[in-house]
Design a protein around this motif. Structure first.
Motif, PDB file in Angstrom:
ATOM      1  N   LEU A  20       0.827  -1.212   0.000  1.00 55.42           N
ATOM      2  CA  LEU A  20       0.000   0.000   0.000  1.00 55.42           C
ATOM      3  C   LEU A  20       0.855   1.254   0.000  1.00 55.42           C
ATOM      4  O   LEU A  20       0.573   2.224  -0.719  1.00 55.42           O
ATOM      5  N   LEU A  21       1.930   1.234   0.791  1.00 53.98           N
ATOM      6  CA  LEU A  21       2.828   2.385   0.839  1.00 53.98           C
ATOM      7  C   LEU A  21       3.533   2.580  -0.496  1.00 53.98           C
ATOM      8  O   LEU A  21       3.671   3.713  -0.983  1.00 53.98           O
ATOM      9  N   ALA A  22       3.986   1.483  -1.118  1.00 51.57           N
ATOM     10  CA  ALA A  22       4.657   1.576  -2.416  1.00 51.57           C
ATOM     11  C   ALA A  22       3.716   2.135  -3.477  1.00 51.57           C
ATOM     12  O   ALA A  22       4.105   2.988  -4.288  1.00 51.57           O
ATOM     13  N   LEU A  23       2.463   1.670  -3.473  1.00 52.60           N
ATOM     14  CA  LEU A  23       1.480   2.191  -4.424  1.00 52.60           C
ATOM     15  C   LEU A  23       1.210   3.666  -4.179  1.00 52.60           C
ATOM     16  O   LEU A  23       1.103   4.465  -5.123  1.00 52.60           O
ATOM     17  N   ASP A  24       1.108   4.032  -2.917  1.00 51.98           N
ATOM     18  CA  ASP A  24       0.869   5.426  -2.564  1.00 51.98           C
ATOM     19  C   ASP A  24       2.011   6.311  -3.049  1.00 51.98           C
ATOM     20  O   ASP A  24       1.795   7.383  -3.637  1.00 51.98           O
ATOM     21  N   LEU A  25       3.243   5.886  -2.812  1.00 59.06           N
ATOM     22  CA  LEU A  25       4.402   6.665  -3.252  1.00 59.06           C
ATOM     23  C   LEU A  25       4.462   6.769  -4.775  1.00 59.06           C
ATOM     24  O   LEU A  25       4.806   7.823  -5.327  1.00 59.06           O
ATOM     25  N   TYR A  26       4.119   5.687  -5.445  1.00 60.39           N
ATOM     26  CA  TYR A  26       4.134   5.682  -6.918  1.00 60.39           C
ATOM     27  C   TYR A  26       3.144   6.710  -7.461  1.00 60.39           C
ATOM     28  O   TYR A  26       3.467   7.487  -8.372  1.00 60.39           O
ATOM     29  N   ILE A  27       1.946   6.747  -6.891  1.00 62.77           N
ATOM     30  CA  ILE A  27       0.929   7.689  -7.353  1.00 62.77           C
ATOM     31  C   ILE A  27       1.349   9.129  -7.062  1.00 62.77           C
ATOM     32  O   ILE A  27       1.168  10.029  -7.893  1.00 62.77           O
ATOM     33  N   GLN A  46      -7.390   4.261 -10.775  1.00 60.05           N
ATOM     34  CA  GLN A  46      -8.375   4.565  -9.741  1.00 60.05           C
ATOM     35  C   GLN A  46      -8.664   6.051  -9.750  1.00 60.05           C
ATOM     36  O   GLN A  46      -7.759   6.877  -9.850  1.00 60.05           O
ATOM     37  N   LEU A  47      -9.938   6.379  -9.664  1.00 58.40           N
ATOM     38  CA  LEU A  47     -10.361   7.774  -9.684  1.00 58.40           C
ATOM     39  C   LEU A  47     -11.443   7.975  -8.630  1.00 58.40           C
ATOM     40  O   LEU A  47     -12.216   7.055  -8.331  1.00 58.40           O
ATOM     41  N   VAL A  48     -11.485   9.172  -8.100  1.00 55.42           N
ATOM     42  CA  VAL A  48     -12.502   9.528  -7.110  1.00 55.42           C
ATOM     43  C   VAL A  48     -13.472  10.506  -7.761  1.00 55.42           C
ATOM     44  O   VAL A  48     -13.062  11.510  -8.344  1.00 55.42           O
ATOM     45  N   VAL A  60     -20.912  11.217  -5.615  1.00 54.41           N
ATOM     46  CA  VAL A  60     -19.733  11.962  -5.165  1.00 54.41           C
ATOM     47  C   VAL A  60     -19.052  11.196  -4.024  1.00 54.41           C
ATOM     48  O   VAL A  60     -19.708  10.731  -3.089  1.00 54.41           O
ATOM     49  N   GLY A  61     -17.736  11.065  -4.109  1.00 59.12           N
ATOM     50  CA  GLY A  61     -16.985  10.339  -3.089  1.00 59.12           C
ATOM     51  C   GLY A  61     -16.788   8.874  -3.384  1.00 59.12           C
ATOM     52  O   GLY A  61     -16.042   8.189  -2.671  1.00 59.12           O
ATOM     53  N   ASP A  62     -17.414   8.360  -4.444  1.00 52.40           N
ATOM     54  CA  ASP A  62     -17.209   6.953  -4.813  1.00 52.40           C
ATOM     55  C   ASP A  62     -15.842   6.778  -5.468  1.00 52.40           C
ATOM     56  O   ASP A  62     -15.332   7.690  -6.142  1.00 52.40           O
ATOM     57  N   LEU A  63     -15.271   5.603  -5.287  1.00 53.24           N
ATOM     58  CA  LEU A  63     -14.020   5.246  -5.960  1.00 53.24           C
ATOM     59  C   LEU A  63     -14.365   4.370  -7.154  1.00 53.24           C
ATOM     60  O   LEU A  63     -15.116   3.394  -7.021  1.00 53.24           O
ATOM     61  N   ILE A  64     -13.845   4.713  -8.324  1.00 53.44           N
ATOM     62  CA  ILE A  64     -14.076   3.892  -9.512  1.00 53.44           C
ATOM     63  C   ILE A  64     -12.754   3.313  -9.992  1.00 53.44           C
ATOM     64  O   ILE A  64     -11.699   3.935  -9.871  1.00 53.44           O
ATOM     65  N   ARG A 129     -18.337   5.401  -1.525  1.00 53.16           N
ATOM     66  CA  ARG A 129     -17.949   6.207  -0.365  1.00 53.16           C
ATOM     67  C   ARG A 129     -16.565   5.904   0.207  1.00 53.16           C
ATOM     68  O   ARG A 129     -16.329   6.153   1.376  1.00 53.16           O
ATOM     69  N   VAL A 130     -15.658   5.378  -0.545  1.00 49.34           N
ATOM     70  CA  VAL A 130     -14.297   5.183  -0.025  1.00 49.34           C
ATOM     71  C   VAL A 130     -13.298   6.099  -0.721  1.00 49.34           C
ATOM     72  O   VAL A 130     -12.114   6.087  -0.395  1.00 49.34           O
ATOM     73  N   GLY A 131     -13.779   6.896  -1.674  1.00 54.88           N
ATOM     74  CA  GLY A 131     -12.872   7.753  -2.422  1.00 54.88           C
ATOM     75  C   GLY A 131     -12.175   8.789  -1.567  1.00 54.88           C
ATOM     76  O   GLY A 131     -10.976   9.037  -1.722  1.00 54.88           O
ATOM     77  N   ASN A 132     -12.904   9.391  -0.629  1.00 50.93           N
ATOM     78  CA  ASN A 132     -12.298  10.415   0.226  1.00 50.93           C
ATOM     79  C   ASN A 132     -11.207   9.815   1.110  1.00 50.93           C
ATOM     80  O   ASN A 132     -10.185  10.461   1.396  1.00 50.93           O
ATOM     81  N   PHE A 133     -11.419   8.582   1.553  1.00 56.06           N
ATOM     82  CA  PHE A 133     -10.389   7.915   2.351  1.00 56.06           C
ATOM     83  C   PHE A 133      -9.142   7.651   1.517  1.00 56.06           C
ATOM     84  O   PHE A 133      -8.009   7.832   1.989  1.00 56.06           O
ATOM     85  N   ILE A 134      -9.324   7.240   0.261  1.00 57.05           N
ATOM     86  CA  ILE A 134      -8.177   7.012  -0.623  1.00 57.05           C
ATOM     87  C   ILE A 134      -7.415   8.311  -0.857  1.00 57.05           C
ATOM     88  O   ILE A 134      -6.176   8.338  -0.858  1.00 57.05           O
ATOM     89  N   LEU A 135      -8.154   9.411  -1.050  1.00 57.77           N
ATOM     90  CA  LEU A 135      -7.484  10.701  -1.225  1.00 57.77           C
ATOM     91  C   LEU A 135      -6.690  11.081   0.023  1.00 57.77           C
ATOM     92  O   LEU A 135      -5.589  11.638  -0.070  1.00 57.77           O
ATOM     93  N   TRP A 136      -7.252  10.772   1.201  1.00 57.13           N
ATOM     94  CA  TRP A 136      -6.556  11.102   2.441  1.00 57.13           C
ATOM     95  C   TRP A 136      -5.272  10.278   2.582  1.00 57.13           C
ATOM     96  O   TRP A 136      -4.257  10.781   3.080  1.00 57.13           O
ATOM     97  N   LEU A 137      -5.284   9.041   2.125  1.00 53.72           N
ATOM     98  CA  LEU A 137      -4.079   8.207   2.207  1.00 53.72           C
ATOM     99  C   LEU A 137      -2.930   8.783   1.391  1.00 53.72           C
ATOM    100  O   LEU A 137      -1.768   8.504   1.668  1.00 53.72           O
ATOM    101  N   LYS A 138      -3.246   9.590   0.390  1.00 59.68           N
ATOM    102  CA  LYS A 138      -2.205  10.185  -0.444  1.00 59.68           C
ATOM    103  C   LYS A 138      -1.592  11.430   0.188  1.00 59.68           C
ATOM    104  O   LYS A 138      -0.597  11.950  -0.325  1.00 59.68           O
ATOM    105  N   THR A 139      -2.187  11.915   1.277  1.00 54.01           N
ATOM    106  CA  THR A 139      -1.647  13.082   1.958  1.00 54.01           C
ATOM    107  C   THR A 139      -0.520  12.661   2.896  1.00 54.01           C
ATOM    108  O   THR A 139      -0.325  11.468   3.176  1.00 54.01           O
ATOM    109  N   THR A 140       0.220  13.655   3.401  1.00 58.45           N
ATOM    110  CA  THR A 140       1.315  13.354   4.325  1.00 58.45           C
ATOM    111  C   THR A 140       0.832  12.645   5.596  1.00 58.45           C
ATOM    112  O   THR A 140       1.430  11.635   5.997  1.00 58.45           O
TER     113      THR A 140
END
Length: 204
Positions: A20-27, A46-48, A60-64, A129-140
């Motif tokens: 998960l961390l490697a994918l996050d860093l790649y994105i 993956q898109l939100v 709004v907020g769905d992950l596709i 409704r998991v898109g916002n969580f995915i966006l948050w994972l990309k933050t510091t």
């Protein structure tokens, strides 16, 4: 047995967080260095969703999850890229002059014609409704939490088993005693048996 299961579970959790961390860093690298906010990973993107133009099918907020296809057909929901780099996810309603005509399910008008080369792929999965969580994972803070979770998954089993080594034969480990300025192992436990007492009775 339980310790072996615990180690295997800990290894699986650690591998998951590392992936998960490697994918996050790649994105993050793709977004910052190459201005590609939705890089393809094994053919998937993956898109939100940030607008309600595809309500009620996609909110709004769905992950596709989007995957490129060799061909696209009327009625399919696809994601395409605008010249300014924005992504639009709408449904194909027609094809004319070699271009697609798309429209959001909740919109009253169709989009401008889209060239097939601008289509990124067809929507294969919608995760509500998991898109916002995915966006948050990309933050510091999100990345820090991933690192901490991976660290805890490694250390927690060790902390829980600290000071409780499993001795040979499965018997409880004897506590060391403090004697002569240092910790020493206690002498073997002596057992005294009396006449008529079955062998293996309680120590006296």
């Amino acid at each position: 047995m339980l310790r072996a299961v615990g180690r295997a579970f800990s290894a699986m959790i650690t591998a998951f967080f590392l992936a998960l961390l490697a994918l996050d860093l790649y994105i993050v690298v793709q977004t910052l260095a190459f201005h590609n906010p939705s890089p393809s990973v094994l053919g998937w993107r993956q898109l939100v969703i940030s607008s309600g133009s595809m309500e009620p099918a996609i909110s709004v907020g769905d992950l596709i999850l989007v995957r490129r296809q060799p061909a696209y057909h009327e009625g399919e929901v696809v994601t395409y890229r605008l010249p300014d780099g924005a992504y639009i996810t709408h449904r194909i309603i027609a094809r004319t002059g070699g271009q697609f005509i798309l429209q959001g399910d909740a919109n009253n008008t169709a989009d401008e014609p889209v060239d097939p080369s601008d289509v990124l792929g067809r929507v294969e999965r919608v995760i509500p409704r998991v898109g916002n969580f995915i966006l948050w994972l990309k933050t510091t803070p999100g990345m820090i939490c991933i690192i901490l979770a991976g660290f805890l998954s490694i250390q927690l089993p060790r902390w829980l088993s600290c000071g409780r080594p499993e001795p040979p034969g499965g018997r409880p480990a004897q506590k060391r005693v403090y004697r002569g300025g240092e910790f020493v192992e206690p002498p073997p436990e002596k057992r005294v048996y009396h006449a008529g007492e079955p062998f293996g009775g309680p120590p006296q």
